[in-house]
Motif scaffolding. Structure first.
Motif, PDB file in Angstrom:
ATOM      1  N   VAL A 455      10.591  -6.331  11.575  1.00  0.00           N
ATOM      2  CA  VAL A 455       9.760  -6.765  10.452  1.00  0.00           C
ATOM      3  C   VAL A 455       9.310  -5.804   9.439  1.00  0.00           C
ATOM      4  O   VAL A 455       9.329  -5.919   8.016  1.00  0.00           O
ATOM      5  N   ARG A 456       9.157  -4.609   9.916  1.00  0.00           N
ATOM      6  CA  ARG A 456       8.975  -3.388   8.964  1.00  0.00           C
ATOM      7  C   ARG A 456      10.167  -3.095   7.957  1.00  0.00           C
ATOM      8  O   ARG A 456      10.108  -2.784   6.820  1.00  0.00           O
ATOM      9  N   LYS A 457      11.447  -3.132   8.880  1.00  0.00           N
ATOM     10  CA  LYS A 457      12.494  -3.084   8.120  1.00  0.00           C
ATOM     11  C   LYS A 457      12.818  -4.173   7.013  1.00  0.00           C
ATOM     12  O   LYS A 457      13.268  -4.071   6.078  1.00  0.00           O
ATOM     13  N   SER A 503       4.450  -4.493  -8.574  1.00  0.00           N
ATOM     14  CA  SER A 503       5.015  -3.504  -8.208  1.00  0.00           C
ATOM     15  C   SER A 503       4.037  -2.869  -7.164  1.00  0.00           C
ATOM     16  O   SER A 503       4.368  -2.375  -5.852  1.00  0.00           O
ATOM     17  N   ARG A 504       2.787  -2.392  -7.655  1.00  0.00           N
ATOM     18  CA  ARG A 504       1.736  -2.045  -6.948  1.00  0.00           C
ATOM     19  C   ARG A 504       1.485  -2.550  -5.854  1.00  0.00           C
ATOM     20  O   ARG A 504       0.840  -2.141  -4.554  1.00  0.00           O
ATOM     21  N   ILE A 505       1.326  -3.844  -5.803  1.00  0.00           N
ATOM     22  CA  ILE A 505       0.937  -4.732  -4.741  1.00  0.00           C
ATOM     23  C   ILE A 505       1.759  -4.680  -3.657  1.00  0.00           C
ATOM     24  O   ILE A 505       1.363  -4.418  -2.367  1.00  0.00           O
ATOM     25  N   TYR A 506       2.964  -4.855  -3.798  1.00  0.00           N
ATOM     26  CA  TYR A 506       4.045  -4.628  -2.612  1.00  0.00           C
ATOM     27  C   TYR A 506       4.159  -3.198  -2.179  1.00  0.00           C
ATOM     28  O   TYR A 506       4.340  -3.193  -0.997  1.00  0.00           O
ATOM     29  N   TYR A 507       3.833  -2.368  -3.073  1.00  0.00           N
ATOM     30  CA  TYR A 507       3.688  -0.803  -2.453  1.00  0.00           C
ATOM     31  C   TYR A 507       2.529  -0.717  -1.256  1.00  0.00           C
ATOM     32  O   TYR A 507       2.832  -0.316  -0.177  1.00  0.00           O
ATOM     33  N   HIS A 508       1.500  -1.310  -1.504  1.00  0.00           N
ATOM     34  CA  HIS A 508       0.410  -1.436  -0.570  1.00  0.00           C
ATOM     35  C   HIS A 508       0.617  -2.191   0.621  1.00  0.00           C
ATOM     36  O   HIS A 508       0.220  -2.043   1.816  1.00  0.00           O
ATOM     37  N   ILE A 509       1.239  -3.264   0.366  1.00  0.00           N
ATOM     38  CA  ILE A 509       1.732  -4.110   1.544  1.00  0.00           C
ATOM     39  C   ILE A 509       2.672  -3.401   2.203  1.00  0.00           C
ATOM     40  O   ILE A 509       2.261  -3.376   3.621  1.00  0.00           O
ATOM     41  N   TYR A 510       3.625  -2.690   1.681  1.00  0.00           N
ATOM     42  CA  TYR A 510       4.646  -1.965   2.837  1.00  0.00           C
ATOM     43  C   TYR A 510       3.976  -0.684   3.158  1.00  0.00           C
ATOM     44  O   TYR A 510       4.252  -0.363   4.531  1.00  0.00           O
ATOM     45  N   THR A 511       3.209  -0.211   2.540  1.00  0.00           N
ATOM     46  CA  THR A 511       2.280   1.090   3.151  1.00  0.00           C
ATOM     47  C   THR A 511       1.514   0.686   4.240  1.00  0.00           C
ATOM     48  O   THR A 511       1.445   1.273   5.297  1.00  0.00           O
ATOM     49  N   ALA A 512       0.684  -0.645   4.033  1.00  0.00           N
ATOM     50  CA  ALA A 512      -0.023  -1.334   5.320  1.00  0.00           C
ATOM     51  C   ALA A 512       0.875  -1.293   6.535  1.00  0.00           C
ATOM     52  O   ALA A 512       0.789  -1.145   7.821  1.00  0.00           O
ATOM     53  N   SER A 513       2.239  -1.857   6.316  1.00  0.00           N
ATOM     54  CA  SER A 513       2.988  -2.250   7.266  1.00  0.00           C
ATOM     55  C   SER A 513       3.522  -1.020   8.245  1.00  0.00           C
ATOM     56  O   SER A 513       3.886  -1.387   9.153  1.00  0.00           O
TER      57      SER A 513
END
Length: 526
Positions: A455-457, A503-513
């Motif tokens: 899922v992370r990938k 872009s910033r939203i997805y950055y935090h989503i990916y950082t949380a993951s």
């Protein structure tokens, strides 16, 4: 003695909290099973109050129905009576050995559960030592004229004795401690058997008060079990009071004054269970009628799963905190849906709904952080401490996502009021990116909490895909500007700001993951 009983309770809850709550969860399967589960768990915890609070928290969430909860309470009362039977024997020789063994296990035990078992054994030793000291120091009390005068005055005042013992039991929050103290005084000849029986009834009534007070703010559903149990005890006490002299004579053949009181404590609770266990369904219906759970006008609690009673059991508390994060995620998804709906319909966006969601998320995360802080103040293993930190980091990133989504809604709403609309192509591009973000927010917690590398990938690919889409959308927008598309000209600033926020939203989503890694999967399974 009180501290020893507390150590036994907290030790077993911390060591076997998950298992205890699992078996309490079986209470929904029937009256007899519920009764047996309540009895068995209370023998370990040595506190019917602790069992009452756990089952009340289950009832408040709708996990246990009132009839089963009442049966658990009846079993818990018998369980604490059995604990009193065991501790009433003169086991002073075991006190120092238990304290020494518990100290060794707590100090040298490698595993968290082993240390907590050591805590419970130290508590058991302290209870036995306290009882021994009471017996040894009772001679001066036996010769005290003042105490003899008070007890002789109480001998003819049944209601006053009941009231005083009920208040004492409420103050110490342990009917077991009061019963054992009364039995010890009776064995020393300080408390007459007749007065002692009334004192035992008072201790049983007083033991029902702490759960009632503890559930006052949780709503009628969770109060029904505590109120019903109090009603059972009061009715049984009224029934037994006229027969106390006869009961005392019959129990006298089973031992001295101290044993008579402990036997009466067990007999009384067995009687309560026998009388009322067949009628728990009727009692539940009566409680629902007298104390209805209307729900009308009730203020929805900020958090749902942050159970304060679990703080002393970090593993269980972290599992509850994890469930609360999913509620935070749902609020963010609602705001994303409002943003997508507003852009798709090219109409007024529900900015008020999004702002309410942001305020709710902020309040939830604030309580969430305080809850994690309370967990880490307890004795906690290194792995649980790491999980708490991971949850805090995930919560921080979700807070940023909530702010950014609401900001995007507010931006869109401001242009909607001015009747500014995106071009058809621009709308399609934004909605495609929002769909990707929506999928990402759904997957982020699974990647972080379950430690799912696949899922992370997927999220990593999603981030790259979003950046590609942002670049292409920016280029396409400039092309539309060059072509003189009026809607694109009027939405240039908004379009670029939304692309930046996406872009910033997805950055935090990916950082949380990425937080937690493989070991975090334990947070879900508890």
């Amino acid at each position: 003695m009180l501290w020893g009983i507390r150590l036994v309770r907290t030790g077993f809850i911390r060591a076997f909290g998950g298992s205890l709550r699992h078996y309490l969860g079986l209470a929904i399967s029937g009256r007899l099973t519920s009764f047996g589960v309540g009895l068995a768990i209370t023998v370990f915890l040595q506190s019917s109050t602790a069992t009452a609070l756990i089952i009340s928290s289950f009832a408040s969430k709708g996990l246990v129905q009132t009839p089963a909860a009442l049966a658990v309470m009846l079993g818990a009362d018998v369980g604490t009576s059995i604990s009193a039977q065991i501790l009433s024997f003169n086991l002073s020789w075991l006190a120092y050995a238990a304290i020494l063994m518990g100290f060794f296990l707590h100090g040298r035990g490698g595993r968290f559960a082993t240390r907590q078992i050591g805590r419970a054994i130290v508590g058991l030793g302290m209870v036995l030592l306290a009882l021994s000291l009471i017996r040894m120091s009772s001679q001066p009390l036996r010769e005290a004229d003042g105490l003899a005068y008070v007890l002789s005055a109480l001998e003819g005042e049944v209601l006053l004795t009941l009231f005083l013992m009920a208040v004492l039991t409420w103050l110490v929050h342990s009917s077991l401690a009061v019963v054992l103290l009364t039995a010890s005084l009776a064995s020393a000849g300080i408390v007459p058997a007749g007065t002692g029986l009334v004192m035992i009834l008072g201790a049983n009534i007083g033991g029902t008060i702490p759960p009632i007070i503890a559930t006052l703010s949780t709503g009628p559903q969770s109060q029904h079990a505590a109120l019903g149990n109090a009603g059972f005890k009061l009715l049984a006490s009224l029934l037994v009071l006229p027969f106390l002299p006869w009961v005392g004579e019959r129990l006298q053949s089973f031992g001295g004054d101290a044993q008579v009181l402990v036997n009466f404590h067990l007999t009384f609770n067995l009687l309560v269970a026998t009388l009322f266990l067949p009628w728990v369904q009727t009692a539940a219906a009566l409680l629902a009628r007298v104390f209805p759970d209307t729900g009308a006008g009730a203020v929805e609690p900020v958090t749902k799963y942050l159970d304060k009673e679990l703080i002393t059991s970090p593993a269980l508390a972290l599992t509850s905190a994890t469930r609360e994060l999913y509620r935070v995620n749902e609020r963010i998804e609602d705001s994303l849906a409002l943003l997508s709906g507003g852009i798709a319909a090219r109409d007024q966006v529900d900015v008020h709904g999004a702002q309410q969601n942001r305020a709710r998320v902020a309040a939830m995360l604030e309580e969430f952080k305080f809850y994690l802080t309370d967990i880490t103040r307890e004795e906690i293993s290194e792995s649980d401490s790491a999980k708490a930190m991971n949850l805090l980091l995930i919560a921080t990133n979700l807070g940023h996502v909530s702010e950014l989504v609401t900001n995007a809604v507010e931006l869109t709403a401001s242009t909607s009021q001015e009747q500014i609309r995106f071009s058809d192509a621009g709308t399609a591009e934004l909605l495609e990116m929002l769909e990707l973000i929506h999928q990402g927010i759904r997957l982020a917690l699974s990647a972080a909490l379950l430690g799912d590398a696949k899922v992370r990938k997927t999220l990593q690919k999603g981030r790259k895909e979003l950046e590609r889409m942002v670049d292409e959308s920016r280029q396409a927008h400039f092309t539309r500007l060059a072509d003189g598309t009026l809607s694109s000209i009027s939405t240039t600033s908004l379009h670029n700001e939304l692309l930046r926020d996406f872009s910033r939203i997805y950055y935090h989503i990916y950082t949380a993951s990425k937080i937690g890694g493989r070991d975090s999967s334990v947070m879900i399974r508890g």
